[in-house]
Design a protein around this motif. Structure first.
Motif, PDB file in Angstrom:
ATOM      1  N   VAL A 102       0.853  -1.185   0.000  1.00 17.42           N
ATOM      2  CA  VAL A 102       0.000   0.000   0.000  1.00 17.42           C
ATOM      3  C   VAL A 102       0.890   1.236   0.000  1.00 17.42           C
ATOM      4  CG1 VAL A 102      -1.757   1.315   1.240  1.00 17.42           C
ATOM      5  CG2 VAL A 102      -1.840  -1.187   1.258  1.00 17.42           C
ATOM      6  N   LEU A 103       0.639   2.146  -0.952  1.00 26.67           N
ATOM      7  CA  LEU A 103       1.356   3.418  -1.038  1.00 26.67           C
ATOM      8  C   LEU A 103       0.354   4.547  -0.886  1.00 26.67           C
ATOM      9  CD1 LEU A 103       3.700   2.802  -4.133  1.00 26.67           C
ATOM     10  CD2 LEU A 103       4.059   2.158  -1.754  1.00 26.67           C
ATOM     11  N   VAL A 104       0.714   5.566  -0.104  1.00 26.23           N
ATOM     12  CA  VAL A 104      -0.216   6.650   0.203  1.00 26.23           C
ATOM     13  C   VAL A 104       0.378   7.992  -0.231  1.00 26.23           C
ATOM     14  CG1 VAL A 104      -1.503   7.835   2.020  1.00 26.23           C
ATOM     15  CG2 VAL A 104      -1.120   5.363   2.177  1.00 26.23           C
ATOM     16  N   PRO A 105      -0.178   8.609  -1.277  1.00 29.31           N
ATOM     17  CA  PRO A 105       0.276   9.954  -1.642  1.00 29.31           C
ATOM     18  C   PRO A 105      -0.274  10.976  -0.664  1.00 29.31           C
ATOM     19  CG  PRO A 105      -1.521   9.258  -3.078  1.00 29.31           C
ATOM     20  CD  PRO A 105      -1.208   8.089  -2.194  1.00 29.31           C
ATOM     21  N   ILE A 106       0.551  11.953  -0.275  1.00 27.19           N
ATOM     22  CA  ILE A 106       0.101  12.997   0.647  1.00 27.19           C
ATOM     23  C   ILE A 106       0.570  14.363   0.146  1.00 27.19           C
ATOM     24  CG2 ILE A 106       0.059  11.513   2.688  1.00 27.19           C
ATOM     25  CD1 ILE A 106       2.726  12.754   3.532  1.00 27.19           C
ATOM     26  N   LYS A 107      -0.167  15.381   0.522  1.00 24.82           N
ATOM     27  CA  LYS A 107       0.174  16.762   0.186  1.00 24.82           C
ATOM     28  C   LYS A 107       0.692  17.449   1.444  1.00 24.82           C
ATOM     29  CE  LYS A 107      -2.016  20.981  -1.573  1.00 24.82           C
ATOM     30  NZ  LYS A 107      -3.307  21.596  -1.975  1.00 24.82           N
ATOM     31  N   ASN A 117      -5.704 -11.235   4.327  1.00 25.51           N
ATOM     32  CA  ASN A 117      -4.476 -11.082   3.554  1.00 25.51           C
ATOM     33  C   ASN A 117      -3.328 -10.759   4.500  1.00 25.51           C
ATOM     34  OD1 ASN A 117      -2.416 -10.421   1.795  1.00 25.51           O
ATOM     35  ND2 ASN A 117      -3.363  -8.529   1.070  1.00 25.51           N
ATOM     36  N   ASP A 118      -2.670 -11.787   4.969  1.00 24.28           N
ATOM     37  CA  ASP A 118      -1.604 -11.627   5.956  1.00 24.28           C
ATOM     38  C   ASP A 118      -0.345 -11.008   5.366  1.00 24.28           C
ATOM     39  OD1 ASP A 118      -0.706 -11.976   8.653  1.00 24.28           O
ATOM     40  OD2 ASP A 118       0.596 -13.586   7.934  1.00 24.28           O
ATOM     41  N   ASN A 119      -0.267 -10.929   4.010  1.00 29.66           N
ATOM     42  CA  ASN A 119       0.945 -10.446   3.355  1.00 29.66           C
ATOM     43  C   ASN A 119       0.943  -8.946   3.089  1.00 29.66           C
ATOM     44  OD1 ASN A 119       2.106 -13.069   3.167  1.00 29.66           O
ATOM     45  ND2 ASN A 119       0.801 -13.515   1.409  1.00 29.66           N
ATOM     46  N   ILE A 120      -0.167  -8.277   3.323  1.00 24.95           N
ATOM     47  CA  ILE A 120      -0.247  -6.859   2.986  1.00 24.95           C
ATOM     48  C   ILE A 120       0.722  -6.036   3.834  1.00 24.95           C
ATOM     49  CG2 ILE A 120      -2.141  -6.377   4.607  1.00 24.95           C
ATOM     50  CD1 ILE A 120      -3.260  -4.444   2.471  1.00 24.95           C
ATOM     51  N   ILE A 121       1.400  -5.071   3.171  1.00 22.95           N
ATOM     52  CA  ILE A 121       2.385  -4.226   3.842  1.00 22.95           C
ATOM     53  C   ILE A 121       2.109  -2.763   3.498  1.00 22.95           C
ATOM     54  CG2 ILE A 121       4.833  -3.607   4.013  1.00 22.95           C
ATOM     55  CD1 ILE A 121       5.516  -6.477   3.245  1.00 22.95           C
ATOM     56  N   PHE A 122       2.060  -1.930   4.524  1.00 20.89           N
ATOM     57  CA  PHE A 122       1.979  -0.487   4.318  1.00 20.89           C
ATOM     58  C   PHE A 122       3.401   0.002   4.045  1.00 20.89           C
ATOM     59  CE2 PHE A 122       1.483   3.787   6.725  1.00 20.89           C
ATOM     60  CZ  PHE A 122       1.385   4.469   5.528  1.00 20.89           C
ATOM     61  N   LYS A 123       3.730   0.192   2.762  1.00 19.16           N
ATOM     62  CA  LYS A 123       5.095   0.562   2.379  1.00 19.16           C
ATOM     63  C   LYS A 123       5.442   1.989   2.763  1.00 19.16           C
ATOM     64  CE  LYS A 123       7.121  -2.966   0.316  1.00 19.16           C
ATOM     65  NZ  LYS A 123       8.434  -3.504   0.733  1.00 19.16           N
ATOM     66  N   GLY A 124       4.448   2.874   2.729  1.00 20.32           N
ATOM     67  CA  GLY A 124       4.739   4.234   3.157  1.00 20.32           C
ATOM     68  C   GLY A 124       4.000   5.294   2.386  1.00 20.32           C
ATOM     69  N   CYS A 125       4.204   6.535   2.824  1.00 21.45           N
ATOM     70  CA  CYS A 125       3.623   7.711   2.189  1.00 21.45           C
ATOM     71  C   CYS A 125       4.670   8.358   1.278  1.00 21.45           C
ATOM     72  CB  CYS A 125       3.182   8.729   3.228  1.00 21.45           C
ATOM     73  SG  CYS A 125       2.070   8.093   4.500  1.00 21.45           S
TER      74      CYS A 125
END
Length: 252
Positions: A146-151, A174-182
């Motif tokens: 998961v990638l999160v664009p921010i302003k 889904n045990d494999n999901i990773i919050f990669k970052g903003c």
């Protein structure tokens, strides 16, 4: 196939532009086969590529019609190596129908459909709506990263805690999901943005990509001509998306 969700519960953070240009950078610079999924009822990703329609099948059909094959929903773009599953306002109906249909699993429909084409693509990029609904939950259940664009503003991380909680809840499916970052978008080299950027990097507990995507008028121009930045004109934002993708790939 690695699946990446681009999401923010706030609007106006260049989410769709980021999904499009990340997907195209993977195709043009890295020679990858990419499937881009429009998971927003506004259908802006679909409109960008001239593939917004109510005549053809879309993501809504894939998620609600048990006889709809994923092959029948995928559309080629004008760019070799880049295909798309389009969306339209029918996603509103789809969200309601998924909730009402208890005859089959609700959260895993997209993952099940994507499993049929996992060898046909290297990456799947999902442009998600700024919402938490059944189609977004389906996207998260299907995603690896998961990638999160921010302003850069005072409210940059508004809603992020809720999103992180949702990602944690999705781990049940889904045990494999990773919050990669903003990653920061629409950056302008002025006092407010420079100071705000420094503050975000020093104060947040959320992971942040080092690459910052700069604001340029060429981004707006691409929405009119329907061309990704790397296929339009040389721009700072296009270079930044190249660096962002490279940074992401080095993390994997």
């Amino acid at each position: 196939m690695k699946t990446i969700s681009i999401i923010n519960l706030k609007g106006g953070v260049a989410k769709t532009i980021s999904a499009i240009n990340i997907a195209y950078t993977l195709v043009k610079v890295h020679g990858k086969r990419v499937l881009l999924i429009d998971n927003d009822k506004q259908g802006n990703t679909s409109k960008f590529f001239g593939l917004h329609s109510y005549e053809d099948k879309s993501l809504a059909d894939l998620l609600t019609d048990r006889d709809c094959s994923i092959e029948s929903v995928i559309k080629p773009t004008a760019y070799e190596g880049l295909n798309i599953i389009p969306a339209n306002m029918n996603l509103l109906r789809a969200n309601k129908e998924i909730l009402l249909d208890v005859s089959r699993p609700q959260q895993t429909r997209l993952r099940k459909a994507l499993s049929q084409i996992t060898n046909e693509y290297d990456y799947c990029i999902i442009d998600n709506a700024p919402d938490i609904n059944m189609t977004v939950i389906n996207a998260l259940v299907a995603s690896d990263d998961v990638l999160v664009p921010i302003k850069v503003d005072k409210f940059a991380f508004d809603g992020l805690e809720l999103l992180v909680e949702q990602i944690a809840d999705v781990k049940e499916f889904n045990d494999n999901i990773i919050f990669k970052g903003c990653f920061i978008t629409m950056f302008q080299k002025n006092g407010v943005n420079v100071q705000g950027c420094e503050y975000l990097f020093s104060s947040t507990s959320y992971p942040l990509f080092h690459t910052v995507v700069r604001k340029t008028v060429k981004v707006d121009e691409t929405t009119f001509v329907g061309k990704p930045l790397l296929d339009y004109k040389k721009s700072t934002a296009g270079q930044d998306y190249e660096k962002l993708v490279e940074e992401y790939l080095q993390m994997c």
